[in-house]
Write an enzyme that holds these catalytic residues in place. Sequence first.
Site, PDB file in Angstrom:
ATOM      1  N   LYS A   1       0.687  -1.323   0.368  1.00 23.20           N
ATOM      2  CA  LYS A   1      -0.213  -0.213  -0.005  1.00 23.20           C
ATOM      3  C   LYS A   1       0.754   1.003  -0.101  1.00 23.20           C
ATOM      4  CE  LYS A   1      -0.704   0.112   5.371  1.00 23.20           C
ATOM      5  NZ  LYS A   1       0.376   1.011   5.181  1.00 23.20           N
TER       6      LYS A   1
ATOM      7  N   GLN B   1      -7.039  -5.177  10.126  1.00 29.24           N
ATOM      8  CA  GLN B   1      -6.210  -4.345  10.407  1.00 29.24           C
ATOM      9  C   GLN B   1      -6.216  -3.767  11.262  1.00 29.24           C
ATOM     10  OE1 GLN B   1      -1.527  -4.613   8.758  1.00 29.24           O
ATOM     11  NE2 GLN B   1      -2.978  -4.678   7.021  1.00 29.24           N
TER      12      GLN B   1
ATOM     13  N   ARG C   1       3.053 -10.409  10.707  1.00 26.14           N
ATOM     14  CA  ARG C   1       4.330 -10.227  10.862  1.00 26.14           C
ATOM     15  C   ARG C   1       5.622 -10.580  10.341  1.00 26.14           C
ATOM     16  NH1 ARG C   1       2.885  -5.774   9.980  1.00 26.14           N
ATOM     17  NH2 ARG C   1       0.160  -6.932   9.541  1.00 26.14           N
TER      18      ARG C   1
END
Length: 736
Positions: A34, A257, A606
């Site tokens: 992004k 998220q 992650r």
Amino acid sequence: MSEIDLDKLNPAQLVALKETEGAVMVMAGAGSGKTRVTTYRIAYLIRERNVDPYNILAITFTNKATNEMRERLYNLLGDTARDIWISTFHSMCVKILRSHISNLKNSDGTSNFDSNFSIYTDSDRDKALKTVIKNLNLDDDLMSRASYHISRAKNLHLSPWEYQKENADELDIDEITTIYSAYQNYLASNNALDFDDLLFKTYDLFMKFPNVLERYQNRFMYIHVDEFQDTNKIQYLLVRALSGKYKNIFVVGDEDQCIYSWRGANISNVIDFKHDFPECKVLKLEQNYRSTKLILSLANLLIKNNNARHDKTLWTENNVGEKIDYYVARDEFDEAEYVARKIRDLISEGYKYSDFAILTRLNAMTAPFEEKFLNYNIPYKVFAGKKFFERLEIKNILAYLKMITNPYDSTSFTRIVNFPKRGIGEATVKTILDLASFHGVSPYTIILSPEEYLVDKTIIKKIQPFKSIVETLYSLYDTVSAIDFIREMIKITGFYEEYSSKSEEDMARLVNIDNFILLASQYFDTNKHDTISEFLQSITLTTDIDEYDDKDNAVSIATVHAVKGLEFKVVFVVGLEEKMFPIIRSSSSALDMEEERRLMFVAITRARKRLFLTRSRSRFMYGRREFMVPSRFLSECNIEDNSVKRENPHEFVKNTSSFSAFAKQRFNLGEKLNTKEDVDLAKKYAVGRHVSHPKFGEGVITGNNGIALTKCVTIDFNDFGQKTLSVEYAPIRLTD
């Protein structure tokens, strides 16, 4: 460069980039690039659509993200990127308020604020609240609830009385509202704003002064918002207002998220956006560039159990990767032992310590890992520990600097007026503050001209040493550079003398002071025309993640919240039990559980190369050892079929009510000297032998029952007490 190389973007990213007009919402999955899309889109607007960089705004959530975006744009555009406004929400609002806050008038036409307003940190806010509650003769127990409700009210853009009306059923709402109102008056009298005020006051400014809003609307013709799912209501109102004229707004986020509802993040902003911009285009980015196929498969299995989300499935062209490693530990010590040994194994395969992250749900779970890493001589750092700028000596330096930039800041005044000790007691401080409030002047005005304000001669005598320092500093400020002022200020005010003992604590404080000077020097080298006020602002708006430096070759131990936005080659998600992760409270709702699941999703994603999940059969909680139930997230991931499962076959000692008793017994479970190596080690590290350690000093071995199972011995150090250390990895040396 004359044009942008678009070959580095995938088809979905290209679609998002070329939608340059109107409202666009991009639902960007974890690791889907992004930041690349946003930076390339900005470059595309400038190079291909001839948009003036001056008319572009990019809002991020952390200074780290801001710096990364700025660096990427400089790589794409060169000096053209200089005029793009890239900042966090709070930094943007500070800049706007520095120019316009004096417009916010009182009913009598005066303004409580000027451009040199202080920005209160969380600790400053708490100190101010404590003072307000004391002045109101209210119970100290209201402190935490008042702090929560005041922040919530500001994030919802509600005044004290509006908040009281909307929350009439809340416990102690009348007292909380009174505290809120008095706290705002306290801030105004100190020419100070807290973090929430930065947003609140900016929106107030826009609503009350349409000409100011229009000025920024005309400047920001193209607006980009990163991490849109983390915006709270006031942040959403701000970007909606700024984009109201041209409606060219590009928001990027991922509701999977959204993990900050506790600090006001509002997932419904996604719905409101589509309502307020009915012509908006909704796009998806699902290709992941970070993780392996197996890691993404686990993440997809987990998050599909949430209902409040757009349907999307992460996929990748990366390799399949190593199978997920799932370990069932006997207890939290065994869990930490397993993690430490795995890290040691992977280090031998070529990994670096900085490749590893240990992710927990709660800060309180880090202790066993810290202990084991000391045992194994594994370098580590803990996120959300005591921050550098929250250390006592640094806060005192900052308070002196605030004296120069905002003399009305009484919170800083009370911190430094008697530091170092000058015999100025609370009664004297209160007298000065009361006089300053009565006459509408700063406390330093009273200090500098006490006779003019009829200060008692006894008090004048007490404050004379401080008066001399204030006069010297005010005089010095106009004659030297910012960094030279900081250096001289630290000398003049007596910091070096205050910490002149040879104790380890004072030596550490002096090192911190030197590091502060170095940091300030680097700041002013980079920002040659900035003032001390701007330097203080940069410090105040620093977040946990901004302090992360992957150049430190150390294992990161952190809560999942603290590492949002980061990635690691190897991730251990630990403590995967009910009550721990997810946290289960009596008030837990389906929405709360969905946020816990999103938190687990963030933890999994992650990881780039390897993912380890661990849980314990027992854990010491609430003063006793308890059986633990596996986290529901493990079954939702179908972990038994999607991992290599390992477990410690030993059960824990039942009916053990004492932590120390359990810890003492646990090394005796099934530990026998079965090999010649074990026997030789037991002889070498026999009870009674003397050892030396570079950190803990001299000591005597008092136990070696752990040799067979863990290669550990217990040592009683003269100055540090008992430590259990690995004879394989800890830097211990026999001295007899």
